[in-house]
Design a protein around this motif. Structure first.
Motif, PDB file in Angstrom:
ATOM      1  N   ARG A 194     -10.497  20.583  53.896  1.00 42.47           N
ATOM      2  CA  ARG A 194      -9.406  20.344  54.835  1.00 42.47           C
ATOM      3  C   ARG A 194      -9.179  18.846  55.048  1.00 42.47           C
ATOM      4  O   ARG A 194      -8.058  18.407  55.295  1.00 42.47           O
ATOM      5  CB  ARG A 194      -9.700  21.033  56.167  1.00 42.47           C
ATOM      6  N   ARG A 233       2.724  23.385  58.125  1.00 42.71           N
ATOM      7  CA  ARG A 233       2.592  24.471  57.146  1.00 42.71           C
ATOM      8  C   ARG A 233       2.679  25.837  57.816  1.00 42.71           C
ATOM      9  O   ARG A 233       3.240  26.786  57.254  1.00 42.71           O
ATOM     10  CB  ARG A 233       1.263  24.332  56.394  1.00 42.71           C
ATOM     11  N   ASP A 262      -1.111  20.871  59.003  1.00 38.40           N
ATOM     12  CA  ASP A 262      -1.378  22.300  59.131  1.00 38.40           C
ATOM     13  C   ASP A 262      -0.386  22.951  60.093  1.00 38.40           C
ATOM     14  O   ASP A 262       0.024  24.098  59.909  1.00 38.40           O
ATOM     15  CB  ASP A 262      -2.808  22.530  59.611  1.00 38.40           C
ATOM     16  N   LEU A 285      -5.219  29.062  58.308  1.00 37.00           N
ATOM     17  CA  LEU A 285      -5.636  28.677  59.653  1.00 37.00           C
ATOM     18  C   LEU A 285      -6.249  29.877  60.359  1.00 37.00           C
ATOM     19  O   LEU A 285      -5.841  31.020  60.132  1.00 37.00           O
ATOM     20  CB  LEU A 285      -4.440  28.157  60.461  1.00 37.00           C
TER      21      LEU A 285
END
Length: 339
Positions: free
Chosen positions: A258, A54, A51, A35
């Motif tokens: 993504r 994560r 995300d 990111l």
């Protein structure tokens, strides 16, 4: 495209401060989560929930701390959630605040999630429930969400209020003690969602700081109802483009990776809608350029860099093609209109 929810970067709270204070490297955490570090300066930016999960998991591993999100949650506040936080804390009672929090959550702050209030005798169980299928970092996310729920109740019940019990599913038993120490409440491991349990009489508590609120302007609410629906492919790709912009100019390759789609599939599905990736990139650049130009603290050079242009001249030419005006002139006219 993989089904996922979205959340605003503001829900991460003071993550950089907590990671740094505990001896970790926030740069390494963001790199491992794949990111852009620019998220820390862009609280209203949307990112996929997976995300977000994560990133919390990477932080937990960086510090070897199973209770990381509980530690982070202690430093969060409802005010840190921007317009959403303002909207719920302007409610006249805790019951109304919980209702506002649940009904506006998927539109203003985080999709694929629900806040559900259930009554069980003299107690209520307020739960954070997830539809997103992502599993990595999910328990950390639930811990953080529960702390935001506690923070909302504290707005009405006082800064030292704690729930009678906190319930979590999917947590290792080894983490129970450390999480309980961070939360200051009994932790119950269960098969259900993250929840807090408290006396149902608390629901009628009147907002002690209602007179301090100055209301919400229409434009504040309007600008934040932009979380895309699950069947809104252009909107979902636009979110990923804007997220990638925080780390430089996004490419089709980075966006499809993504999104979990092949390049050909995305191009075909956009083509069925009469669109292309270039259309979505241009639209995203235009919207973001306008938002940045309305900020008085950024120069044209800084805005060009944030949009991925190699120099301000390239940005100025592109903006003039879009609007017929140089960005500096557009900014002047916008300020005049505001006044």
């Amino acid at each position: 495209m993989r089904q996922t929810g979205y959340t605003r970067a503001s829900t991460l709270g003071p993550i950089a401060e907590v990671v740094g204070a505990t001896g970790g490297s926030i740069e390494r955490v963001f790199r491992r989560a794949e990111l852009p570090l620019g998220l820390l300066e862009s609280p209203d930016t949307l990112l996929p929930l997976r995300d977000h999960f994560r990133l919390l998991a990477a932080s937990s591993r960086e510090l070897a701390d199973e209770a990381f999100a509980a530690r982070l949650g202690r430093r969060t506040s409802i005010a840190g959630l921007g317009v959403y936080g303002k909207w719920v804390t302007l409610a006249p009672t805790l019951l109304e605040a919980i209702h506002r929090a649940g009904t506006s959550l998927p539109h203003m702050l985080q999709s694929a999630t629900r806040l559900v209030l259930r009554r069980q005798g003299e107690e209520v169980v307020w739960s954070y429930e997830l539809d997103d299928p992502a599993t990595e970092g999910r328990p950390q996310n639930e811990m953080l969400a529960v702390w935001y729920m506690i923070a909302l109740v504290r707005h009405f019940a006082g800064a030292r209020w704690l729930p009678r019990r906190v319930m979590f599913g999917g947590l290792p038993a080894s983490a129970r003690r450390s999480i309980g120490e961070q939360m200051g409440a009994d932790i119950v491991l269960c098969d259900g969602p993250g929840s807090i349990v408290f006396d149902q009489r608390l629901l009628m508590t009147v907002n002690p700081r209602l007179s301090e609120g100055d209301g919400l302007r229409a434009e504040e609410i309007a600008c934040i109802f932009d979380i895309p629906a699950r069947d809104d492919l252009p909107g979902r790709i636009g979110v990923l483009i804007e997220l990638e912009l925080l780390g430089g100019r996004p490419t089709l390759e980075t966006v499809v990776r993504r999104a979990g789609l092949s390049k050909r599939t995305l191009q075909r599905r956009l083509g069925d809608l009469g669109l292309s990736y270039a259309d979505l990139l241009r639209d995203t650049l235009q919207r973001r350029a306008i938002r940045l130009l309305r900020r008085s603290d950024l120069s044209i050079t800084e805005i060009a860099a944030r949009l991925g242009y190699s120099d301000p001249a390239h940005f100025s030419r592109a903006f003039e093609q879009w609007s017929g005006l140089a960005p500096s002139r557009w900014r002047e006219l916008a300020r005049t209109a505001d006044r």
